[in-house]
Design a protein around this motif. Structure first.
Motif, short mmCIF file in Angstrom:
data_model
loop_
_atom_site.label_atom_id
_atom_site.label_comp_id
_atom_site.label_asym_id
_atom_site.label_seq_id
_atom_site.Cartn_x
_atom_site.Cartn_y
_atom_site.Cartn_z
N THR A 128 2.18 -1.06 -39.63
CA THR A 128 1.67 -0.65 -40.94
C THR A 128 1.79 0.86 -41.13
O THR A 128 2.22 1.34 -42.19
CB THR A 128 0.19 -1.07 -41.09
N VAL A 129 1.43 1.61 -40.10
CA VAL A 129 1.52 3.08 -40.19
C VAL A 129 2.97 3.51 -40.39
O VAL A 129 3.28 4.35 -41.24
CB VAL A 129 0.91 3.73 -38.94
N GLU A 130 3.87 2.92 -39.62
CA GLU A 130 5.29 3.30 -39.73
C GLU A 130 5.87 2.94 -41.10
O GLU A 130 6.72 3.65 -41.62
CB GLU A 130 6.09 2.60 -38.64
N SER A 131 5.38 1.86 -41.69
CA SER A 131 5.90 1.43 -42.99
C SER A 131 5.37 2.27 -44.14
O SER A 131 6.13 2.65 -45.03
CB SER A 131 5.54 -0.05 -43.21
N TRP A 132 4.07 2.58 -44.11
CA TRP A 132 3.44 3.25 -45.26
C TRP A 132 3.32 4.76 -45.10
O TRP A 132 3.25 5.49 -46.09
CB TRP A 132 2.08 2.63 -45.53
N TRP A 133 3.28 5.24 -43.86
CA TRP A 133 3.14 6.68 -43.63
C TRP A 133 4.17 7.12 -42.58
O TRP A 133 3.80 7.61 -41.50
CB TRP A 133 1.72 7.00 -43.19
#
Length: 419
Positions: A128-133
């Motif tokens: 999730t972090v890699e995708s959105w931030w």
């Protein structure tokens, strides 16, 4: 009221059918079914029992907090951040990660620890972090695997303040406060447990001046604030060349009471009845069946959201507590935010281009109507002024404010460690 008889239940059902229709009755039944599945007592508290017990013991004892790991002025900091599970598009996580990225650009090292009581795998949170931030370099770890010593250890919400106090890891204790979280709940256990964290002795790093003033005045909590930034490369891009604006948008967040979804819907219903030619756009969480015609866009990436704002004369964005990122981003794109008039909104926004209105449907609908009915030239001029008003808003500046506060806190905590 005494227990209703079957005949009274039947009459109730008929009245509800007449006033709300089958959809309304179905929604009521679903709500009751969900309420019946909620576990009683402690299971509703979003803190691990061991953390709650240990933090409570430490808070009652009132002893000194851990100091920072060994550090000398001029050296980069290692900052540990404890956060709840990151959600796609989460505004609170977006602000945190922007500050983290700003600290990283200044040479500091950040480590993110996810506090997850739901059993999800760490790889899912990392994804999730890699995708959105994707611009964040910080390593993402699990609180359950332990927290390493750091120079500063930052709680980011009231549930994470408990493991932040409970852990013996070195790190000057700080609290990244983005809203007045006790106000999220009715009077009761969760509100009290949230409020208690403001007395843990942490140093507050607050989103906007209003929160810092409240925490200092009401809880004696030392606090510094950072000013909201804005991603001008996304929201400010082409704002002046958007063309004629005709539409209205609103942030749909029915799951979050402080965003006043029901009030927004009633105001928009009133507005739509008088302005049927104006397109209304919803984005965010599913808005359900609304009593007016609208287009729902769902969860939008920042670039998509900026494009939507550039189509709109105005956007309705309400907040019963600290203001969200949305008004700043609307302003950057030349979309005039209509905001409920309240001290917390005026203090944090501090912008004359915001359209404030009393928090009732007629006033909010009237404010939207005034904006969309202005001559095209006036609308374009207002959009330019709005975009120019936040042209200097920078997340780099916000990160610099947080950096100064962290350095001061770590520096002041060093003598206590040496002693």
């Amino acid at each position: 009221m005494s227990a209703p008889t079957p005949r009274e239940r039947l009459r109730q059902a008929r009245r509800l059918l007449a006033s709300e229709g089958m959809r309304g009755i179905a929604a009521r039944v679903l709500r009751r079914a969900l309420e019946a599945t909620e576990p009683p007592g402690y299971a509703r508290i979003p803190v691990a029992r061991a953390d709650l017990d240990r933090a409570s013991e430490l808070a009652a004892a009132g002893g000194p907090l851990p100091g920072p790991a060994p550090w000398a002025p001029g050296e980069p900091l290692t900052v540990a951040w404890i956060t709840g599970p990151p959600g796609e598009g989460s505004g609170g996580h977006t602000t945190m990660f922007r500050i983290i990225a700003g600290l990283e650009r200044r040479g500091h090292r950040c480590v993110v620890y996810v506090y997850d009581l739901h059993g999800w795998e760490l790889v899912q949170h990392r994804r999730t972090v890699e995708s959105w931030w994707p611009w964040v370099r910080a390593e993402v770890r699990d609180v359950a695997d332990g927290i390493e010593d750091a120079h500063a250890l930052v709680a980011t919400s009231w549930p994470t303040a408990y493991p932040a106090l409970a852990t013996p890891a070195a790190g000057a204790r700080c609290y990244f406060v983005q809203d007045l979280e006790p106000a999220f709940y009715p009077a009761g256990s969760l509100a009290l447990l949230a409020e208690a964290t403001y007395k843990f002795g942490f140093h507050g790093l607050t989103a906007g001046r209003w929160l810092a003033e409240r925490l200092r005045a009401e809880y004696g909590m030392p606090a510094d604030h950072f000013d909201f930034g804005c991603d001008l490369e996304i929201y400010g891009a082409r704002a002046a060349d958007a063309g004629e604006r005709r539409d209205v948008c609103f942030f749909s967040r029915p799951s979050t009471p402080r965003r006043s979804h029901e009030l927004a819907v009633i105001a928009l219903e009133r507005f739509a009845a008088r302005n049927p030619d104006v397109a209304i756009h919803a984005y965010g969480e599913p808005a359900g069946d609304l009593p007016f015609r609208f287009e729902h866009h769902g969860l939008m990436r920042p670039e998509e959201l900026a494009a939507l704002y550039r189509r709109c004369v105005a956007g309705l964005v309400l907040s019963a507590t600290n203001v969200s990122l949305v008004p700043h981003e609307m302003l950057a794109a030349g979309c005039i935010p209509v905001v409920n008039d309240a001290e917390h909104n005026r203090v944090v926004l501090a912008n004359d281009n915001v359209e404030y209105a009393d928090a009732h449907p007629a006033a909010l609908a009237d404010a939207l109507e005034r904006l969309v009915r202005r001559p095209a030239g006036d609308r374009e001029a207002a959009a330019r002024r709005a975009a120019e008003s936040v042209a200097s808003a920078s997340w780099d500046d916000a990160a610099a404010q947080v950096e100064r506060a962290l350095l001061d806190v770590v520096e002041s905590a060093r003598p206590a460690l040496a002693a």
